[in-house]
Each structure stands twice: as C-alpha cells, then as structure tokens.
Design a protein around this motif. Sequence first.
Motif, mmCIF file in Angstrom:
data_model
loop_
_atom_site.group_PDB
_atom_site.id
_atom_site.type_symbol
_atom_site.label_atom_id
_atom_site.label_comp_id
_atom_site.label_asym_id
_atom_site.label_seq_id
_atom_site.Cartn_x
_atom_site.Cartn_y
_atom_site.Cartn_z
ATOM 1 N N GLN A 61 -5.982 12.722 2.301
ATOM 2 C CA GLN A 61 -4.740 12.086 1.868
ATOM 3 C C GLN A 61 -4.498 12.297 0.385
ATOM 4 O O GLN A 61 -3.364 12.519 -0.058
ATOM 5 C CB GLN A 61 -4.781 10.596 2.179
ATOM 6 N N ASP A 65 -1.186 14.015 -1.047
ATOM 7 C CA ASP A 65 -0.343 13.295 -2.006
ATOM 8 C C ASP A 65 -0.130 14.119 -3.268
ATOM 9 O O ASP A 65 0.973 14.144 -3.826
ATOM 10 C CB ASP A 65 -0.986 11.958 -2.369
ATOM 11 N N LYS A 175 10.483 8.742 6.457
ATOM 12 C CA LYS A 175 9.642 7.747 5.793
ATOM 13 C C LYS A 175 8.576 8.432 4.941
ATOM 14 O O LYS A 175 8.071 9.506 5.292
ATOM 15 C CB LYS A 175 8.959 6.864 6.834
ATOM 16 N N CYS A 176 8.233 7.793 3.834
ATOM 17 C CA CYS A 176 7.232 8.375 2.932
ATOM 18 C C CYS A 176 5.897 8.620 3.627
ATOM 19 O O CYS A 176 5.193 9.574 3.306
ATOM 20 C CB CYS A 176 7.030 7.471 1.717
ATOM 21 N N GLU A 177 5.560 7.739 4.577
ATOM 22 C CA GLU A 177 4.277 7.903 5.270
ATOM 23 C C GLU A 177 4.263 9.116 6.197
ATOM 24 O O GLU A 177 3.202 9.496 6.713
ATOM 25 C CB GLU A 177 3.919 6.637 6.060
ATOM 26 N N GLU A 178 5.416 9.749 6.409
ATOM 27 C CA GLU A 178 5.483 10.943 7.242
ATOM 28 C C GLU A 178 5.291 12.236 6.457
ATOM 29 O O GLU A 178 5.196 13.305 7.050
ATOM 30 C CB GLU A 178 6.844 10.994 7.963
#
Length: 326
Positions: A61, A65, A175-178
């Motif tokens: 992650q 990021d 969505k940011c989590e995607e």
Amino acid sequence: MGGGFVVTAKEYQQPAPDLSKLPYPVGTASKLLEFCDHAQCSISELVMRNELSYRSKIEVQRGLDRIWSTMLESIYRGCHTQGELPGGLRVRRRAAAMSRQLLNESENLPLEEWLEAIRRQPCPMQNVLNWVSCFALAVNEENASLGRIVTAPTNGAAGVVPAVLLYYLLFCEGKCEEISDFLLTASEIGSLFKRQATISAAQGECQAEIGISSAMAAAALAERLGGSAAQTIEAAEIAMEHHLGLTCDPVGGLIQIPCIERNCMGAVKAITAAGLALSRDPAEARVSLDEVIKTMWSTTQDMNAKYKETAEGGLAINIPVNLSEC
C-alpha cells in the motif's frame, strides 16, 4: 487524494523476486482469466495476492500510495506551469492554459482546491474529454521538461494512466480507496505485454508505449466501473487493437512532437475501450488479448527500423528542424 508515503532508497534495494513463490504465476491473459475464474476474484485482487508473497500489505500500500501521489503531483505541476519546453523545438506548454480556461480561473489554486473546483463545475462530455487531455498533456510536458513522473509503462507514455485514473475519480464518482486496485490492474496488463512482447518504443514503436499504456488504463477503468475479469481483459484488447502499427517518429529526437499529444489520444481511447468492453458479453469477442499481444510483437518485428524511435522516418523527417538548436 494527494497524500502519500515517503519510501526510502533502502526499501527498493530488494533481491530479485522468486517467481516460484507466487500463488498465481501469470504469464498470459488466458492464464490470468483462468486464475480469476478459479479464485472467484477480480484481477486487482489476484495481483494483490501475488504481491503479498513478496512483501506485507502495508509495504504494498505504501508503494501504491507513493506512485499515485507522484502521478497526481505531476498532473498538478503540469497544469500550473507555463513557458517553453527545452530542446529547441520551441514547443509551448499548453496544460496550464487549458486548465485556467476550463475553470475560468486567473489564479493558481492549491491542489485540493483545484481538484474540488474541477469536480464542482458543470462538465458536459466535451469538457470532460478536454480535462482528460489536459491531465495527459500536463504529465508529458513535465516529462519533456525533466520533471518527476511515473513510467507507465514508459516515460513517453506516462500521461495516459494518471489521466484516466483522475478522470475516474473526478467524473465517475470514484473513491480514493479504489486507487490501489486501479493501479494493480493496470500494472498486471502492462506486465503481460512486457513478458510476451516489449514495452520499448526503440524496439516496438509507439504501439509499445501509447498502445500499452492505453490498454493498461482501459482495463483498470473497466474493472473499476464494474466489469468482470473477462470484460477487463477485453478492454485492454480493444485499446491495443486500435494502436497496432503506430510508429515512433519523434521530431528532432525529442519526446515532444507528436509524443505529448499521443498521450491524450491514448487516454481517450482507453475510456472508449472500457465502455465498449462493458457494453457486451465478452464471450462474443472474436479477438483475445493474447492474440493482440502476439500481433503487436509480429508487427514490431516486421516494421522498418527507421520508425522505431530513431527520428529517421515519418514526422521526424517531414518537419523541418534546426538541429543545432536541439
């Protein structure tokens, strides 16, 4: 969306990965689809499972990021920097003027405010496509001026994936989590081309840069829009199919003309390819991604060398340039 993590050089000094550790050793698109069907998961989920064979989820992650943070920063810088690109072709940067015109703003806004301003404005389809082109231009103007970008899969094609990802976030209610899943899917498609063909324009012409980046972005977008693994792979196939034979003919040997604008074309084609793939049953497709990769490779081998990033054919010899200025 602008947040990220600092990754030290030490974290990149890892031994070569042991492929035997992978639970899903993907080599072809057909094998990828077979694994997804068996595991009942998406491509991004499968890629994450493979990644966890090498490093922890936190490390994966963190890397994703950082990739997105760098991509987004390159879009923002490119959309807020004016002037002329170096090299002697006298190419003026266009993304900043486009951004201001589209927003009807005369002053630069901070990153998050700029993104929110784009999201709030009414956006008919033509404006959406203009923004996609603006994002792609911005990244490749940064590349042409030695700014920091993310190769995806190469520097010359670095604008397509971030432009389509930002399109998804701003105009498709992403969505940011995607973001991580988008990048995981895109990277797997790029890896298929690298394993079976090439990502180098010097070897495979611009079809191996813009074509692959468009296929990567198309697949990632299709999955995020709800596509099955089969539709995701078909989106990549459609995108590459319509880049086959694209030459690499940089004027003056610089990655500016026609390279920067080609990223806009690749991004728009990716969006179109995703839509086409989602509009039908993938079982009806007559061409597979593996067949397109094979065709790209054979086209590469057949094409005259002067069209392979040598600046000895195409636009490169038909546009007058004072080489002493380059």
